[in-house]
Design an enzyme around this catalytic site. Structure first.
Site, mmCIF file in Angstrom:
data_model
loop_
_atom_site.group_PDB
_atom_site.id
_atom_site.type_symbol
_atom_site.label_atom_id
_atom_site.label_comp_id
_atom_site.label_asym_id
_atom_site.label_seq_id
_atom_site.Cartn_x
_atom_site.Cartn_y
_atom_site.Cartn_z
ATOM 1 N N LEU A 1 -10.300 11.165 -0.065
ATOM 2 C CA LEU A 1 -9.429 10.179 0.562
ATOM 3 C C LEU A 1 -7.957 10.525 0.343
ATOM 4 C CD1 LEU A 1 -9.693 6.490 1.003
ATOM 5 C CD2 LEU A 1 -7.833 7.220 -0.477
ATOM 6 N N HIS B 1 5.748 5.079 2.268
ATOM 7 C CA HIS B 1 6.178 6.115 3.223
ATOM 8 C C HIS B 1 7.101 5.509 4.278
ATOM 9 C CE1 HIS B 1 3.492 9.173 1.670
ATOM 10 N NE2 HIS B 1 2.489 8.323 1.709
ATOM 11 N N THR C 1 1.095 3.525 2.070
ATOM 12 C CA THR C 1 1.670 3.745 3.391
ATOM 13 C C THR C 1 2.978 2.973 3.550
ATOM 14 O OG1 THR C 1 -0.548 4.010 4.313
ATOM 15 C CG2 THR C 1 1.210 3.517 5.875
ATOM 16 N N GLU D 1 -1.841 -5.167 4.870
ATOM 17 C CA GLU D 1 -2.883 -5.795 4.036
ATOM 18 C C GLU D 1 -2.555 -7.279 3.976
ATOM 19 O OE1 GLU D 1 -3.038 -3.890 0.232
ATOM 20 O OE2 GLU D 1 -3.284 -1.886 1.085
ATOM 21 N N CYS E 1 0.860 -1.182 0.000
ATOM 22 C CA CYS E 1 0.000 0.000 0.000
ATOM 23 C C CYS E 1 0.898 1.235 0.000
ATOM 24 C CB CYS E 1 -0.845 -0.057 1.277
ATOM 25 S SG CYS E 1 -1.690 1.449 1.719
ATOM 26 N N CYS F 1 -9.788 0.632 20.336
ATOM 27 C CA CYS F 1 -9.768 0.510 21.798
ATOM 28 C C CYS F 1 -11.078 0.006 22.397
ATOM 29 C CB CYS F 1 -9.400 1.857 22.424
ATOM 30 S SG CYS F 1 -10.756 3.051 22.495
ATOM 31 N N CYS G 1 -13.532 4.248 23.600
ATOM 32 C CA CYS G 1 -13.660 5.698 23.397
ATOM 33 C C CYS G 1 -15.023 6.031 22.799
ATOM 34 C CB CYS G 1 -12.528 6.232 22.516
ATOM 35 S SG CYS G 1 -12.675 5.806 20.767
#
Lengths: 349, 349, 349, 349
Positions: free
Chosen positions: C269, C50, C47, C71, C45, C100, C103
């Site tokens: 997005l 990066h 990301t 993924e 991906c 979590c 929240c």
């Protein structure tokens, strides 16, 4: 019925700064589908100031001469004969957008986005005059007992109602950035709809004082106070659920979005001076925010909502009209409005 | 920390009519993910009456013995060690539905529809006792200053909030049919959210009086008054925009739908005694109505909405708890509830 | 069951450029609530790039060493004993966000906005390895017959489904700006949902070719073609109803909003390189547009939607995975991805 | 332009059974706001059968004599002079509801609920004739190349589109109970919008065969098959997400709701013979279902949606018109429709 042939009116008489008050403007004649309204009051809006000042927008859009004024209340004094649902004597406020009824938007319940809309007092004769002829479809009937100070501001109230009602505010933290008239009314509307708390910002103590009167739980003078800290304190560190942006100031827009909770919703009515540096990533994408542009009023859902809130007694707008002038004193009225030391200002023909 | 091993509790001890008050029920032990709550108060709900009476529903669903009571407020006194977000000393109310977290509904934000839900006081030990052990995910933290009369009814308030918030009520005419506790709270919630007017019906003057106290603009005793005529008068002949059905009485359901405007919305929480003759054509199809079944509370959106409305000050429930009894006097408490001459009734361990 | 103690894995081993392939990373141990998945495939991906490149975002967020890859598709080989709804042998894809559950956002059906979310392969060990231990709540069961090329991209498909389904696209003109993998999948999803037409833009002929394959009715290479003219022609002069912004390029964002009809909806997005000059007046306010920021996937609504569309046969993604590499050849895989001459790229342990 | 003064028409000539075909009905004259349409085709709808049969509804509502027929396609041959957006030669279909434009519903984008609606062929002259005069606002322009078999059924298609689009069906299991023409079109629309699967029920093999042709994934003849079992098998035991009720048969309504998943949505278009025993608890309340009554078409959103789906190519209705008759043979046409052995039936003047 007999009407005079000439009337008093405030004109955008020619291309250039200022307006002109005349006493011999022709009383309009009815066309098919129109009614004639005897004006009881008008009120001044920010758009009227742009027209007065002849700024860039005004130079591009306006075609003088025409009567100005688009926030109007009055009495129906004549109807084109085929009109059945409006009667002489009806007390009315006017929707300022004359829409085409035939475009995609008009046909799908979104006439506020009409491709061919004409605004009274901008694109055709308005109502700062003794009479105005207007399509019957632009007329909203008021209860006979409605005070003139309320009847006259209903069109503008519609902007506030549209903005607030564009998302659900009940039980939510609401931030109103900018306490001009629409911001002030948005405070009152959000309170009427059960907002958890309303926080309001401005840079004018006069307006922040009115904001308190309209029901703001907390007002913040952003010249002297840190908005982020104030929001943190007011919202138990959560941030606000809803941002109602009424100022158009890039700094306010940035601060407003910074105060917005993840998944929050923003309704933008204020117009920035132009394009500016905006952080879509931080303000919208990462937040999963929903942002809505607000233009005009929903025809006619917004008017019905305003009526419902007023009728309930939950929406209180006392004290919003701070000044009244005869139309002949329009210069003083406009300058009072421009001073920032006013709420709504009413003009009487 | 040390806890006693035995406690007072109201039990559905065996299959059959009635309940039993004991003083030697074992104090529950914590499992993974659970907290132990020292109960400060419980309140009685219609479901508790079904359990007491051992009606058909009760016979089918219940597996005695178990502690009854599902509207509970108290203080956290112990936490399973892996729990980080709840602390000993927290003042809490309890969500009564213990949900599975793994089914389609739990996984899509609709845990109120969980396929495997277990209700405390119905399917597992409840809270009419000195202590209750419950999954941490069922705990709602209250502000320390919240009065016990409010803390204890929040679960039930959630039913009202869920019903009212299932559609937009701001600026709208709202009809509440049935002024039991949930109906009463729905009146207050609808008013807080800016309803144009709230009309409430019942057949008990005691409850109609409470309805007025909760903010109803108009109450109608349907034994003596014609609802259709009352609605016509209250709504300028429009009918209501929203029906909140809280009674389950077929006649009320019929009258409620008859009062509904075209395109109106109905939220049904009341349970009819069974299937009955209903005119889908007239009540739903021709009207273009939207009808929503309401079950439980939205987890946890409803709780957040209730908090927001309470915090705003717009939602006022003073006077809703009309009676308080020690748990040992549960028979008197239950019979007072069954008499219809009460609002909410609180039990203190 | 016996597992090896060491495994192959691609690591972000230290702060700085690049990744490292190792064969002796410890196989993870199960904690309460977790399952162990034997990885069958991962996919790359943006990301991941990066992370590889160690850019500013990566330097700020990452804490090496950790296994990369989020993924992931595989087979469940062990479960913590209290888990009932997942079994050894289940074929699964993984949701990458470990949330979590406590929240505000997790509790209101919006866990994609969780305040404390941890992403596998970013904030904790990921799945470019032979095994991954992950909370059971992050597991999505696949039908046994699902091809690995589909199972592995489902997490990323979720981004596309979330973006497309954020507004209704059926019967509407849809513009997809940016034909990276998510844009490509968004084209296919919008077509499956009955878009009137899908127009796609990019600057890579390779990707525009894939866009055609995914079902785009019209592709526009904005280096050589005037988008405004193309939109005008494709939409009978109407403009598009929906903008799905997948590129993050300021020019594409501007052109996309310019192509949007009044009252249109935009889902954003793509991430811009930073704040940039944006015309809120023209693009949002005057248009009465609705703009939604899209982050992650709706847990778990998006997964269910993806399943429904795949099961229907309407969503066709054949040809989207263009390359497959063994994990040991990750350098080649990453560089192929960075070349822009690929669709999705699959890694096999 | 010259028109004949007399024309062929099918009349409800008098109170009682049947219709009358005449050749000397006056060609209508235009009023302000109207256009004259030369009819190319009409199609028969269930309402036409009620009119023919002179049932209770017909006796209550109709005021003969008048021209019947409300599903009409044709060519504009004359326009009242003030009309600008429609031209002679335009190929058009007609919206059958002539609405008042002034009531609450017309003014809030819900003209399908207009308080004063008049239906052509029911409350005023219809279009089973050579010419029809109709308000310009009721005209929908078709692309010139649209086949007449499609143009003529668009009004009726609107009922199907309205029903399907009343909730989101993309990626969802959809059950259509009743495969009359609207049910058949609803199948095709739901498939075009990306339904996970569409299951259709009827008791006519002829219609179930058409249902398959329209794209149903599974058809169930409820005389011979157990619907619950079929639904269980088709939906992996989940039940359907959406019920589209098109039959009005109480047994189908009951079975349809029984098949509906918790939290599911139902759109009801079919009209039951009258009130019947309905289990609101099981079907609506406990399920947390949302039920929508469907009447008419959304003006004009439904028409735009239909256009978008047709233009996309996703909506395929080939084979739906199974018979064509000259208007003079209307008896044969009506009896074919009543036999249940037909899809849509077209009449040519």
């Amino acid at each position: 019925m007999d009407f005079p042939t000439k009337m008093k009116a405030i004109l955008k008489a020619e291309r250039g700064l200022g307006l002109r008050y005349v006493e011999d403007y022709p009383v309009p004649r009815l066309k098919h589908g129109e009614v004639l309204v005897k004006v009881q009051a008008g009120s001044i809006c920010g758009t009227d100031i742009h027209i007065y000042k002849w700024d860039e927008w005004a130079q591009r859009r306006l075609k003088p001469p025409f009567v100005v004024g688009h926030e109007i209340a009055g009495t129906v004094v004549a109807c084109s004969p085929e009109i059945e649902h409006i009667a002489i004597g009806d007390q009315v406020s006017l929707e300022s957008h004359v829409v085409c009824n035939t475009c995609y938007f008009c046909r799908t319940g979104r006439a506020h986005l009409c491709e061919k809309t004409q605004i009274i007092g901008v694109d055709r004769d308005g109502g700062f005059a003794e009479y105005i002829a207007i399509p019957a479809q632009n007329v909203w009937k008021n209860p006979p007992e409605m005070p003139l100070t309320l009847a006259v501001i209903q069109e503008n109230l519609g902007n506030a109602v549209h903005t607030v009602m564009a998302q659900d505010v009940s039980a939510k933290f609401v931030l109103v950035t900018g306490c001009g008239p629409v911001g002030l009314m948005a405070i009152a509307v959000a309170k009427a709809a059960g907002a958890r708390a309303v926080i309001a910002t401005d840079i004018s103590p006069y307006r922040l004082n009115l904001a308190r009167r309209m029901g703001a739980d907390r007002v913040v003078d952003v010249r002297h106070e840190d908005l982020a800290a104030a929001i943190h304190a007011c919202t138990h560190g959560e941030g606000v659920d809803v941002l109602l942006e009424m100022s158009g100031a890039p700094s306010a827009i940035d601060q407003g979005f910074a105060a917005l909770k993840e998944g929050g919703e923003a309704a933008l009515l204020g117009l920035a001076p132009g394009a500016f540096t905006f952080d879509l990533n931080a303000h919208v994408v990462f937040k999963g925010a929903i942002v809505r542009g607000i233009v005009g009023r929903r025809l006619w859902e917004t008017w019905y909502q305003a009526r419902g809130l007023l009728e309930s007694g939950a929406l209180k707008l006392d004290g919003l009209v701070t000044h009244t002038f005869p139309m002949g004193d329009f210069e003083q009225a406009y300058h009072t409005f421009m001073s920032g030391q006013s709420g709504k200002i009413m003009l009487i023909p």
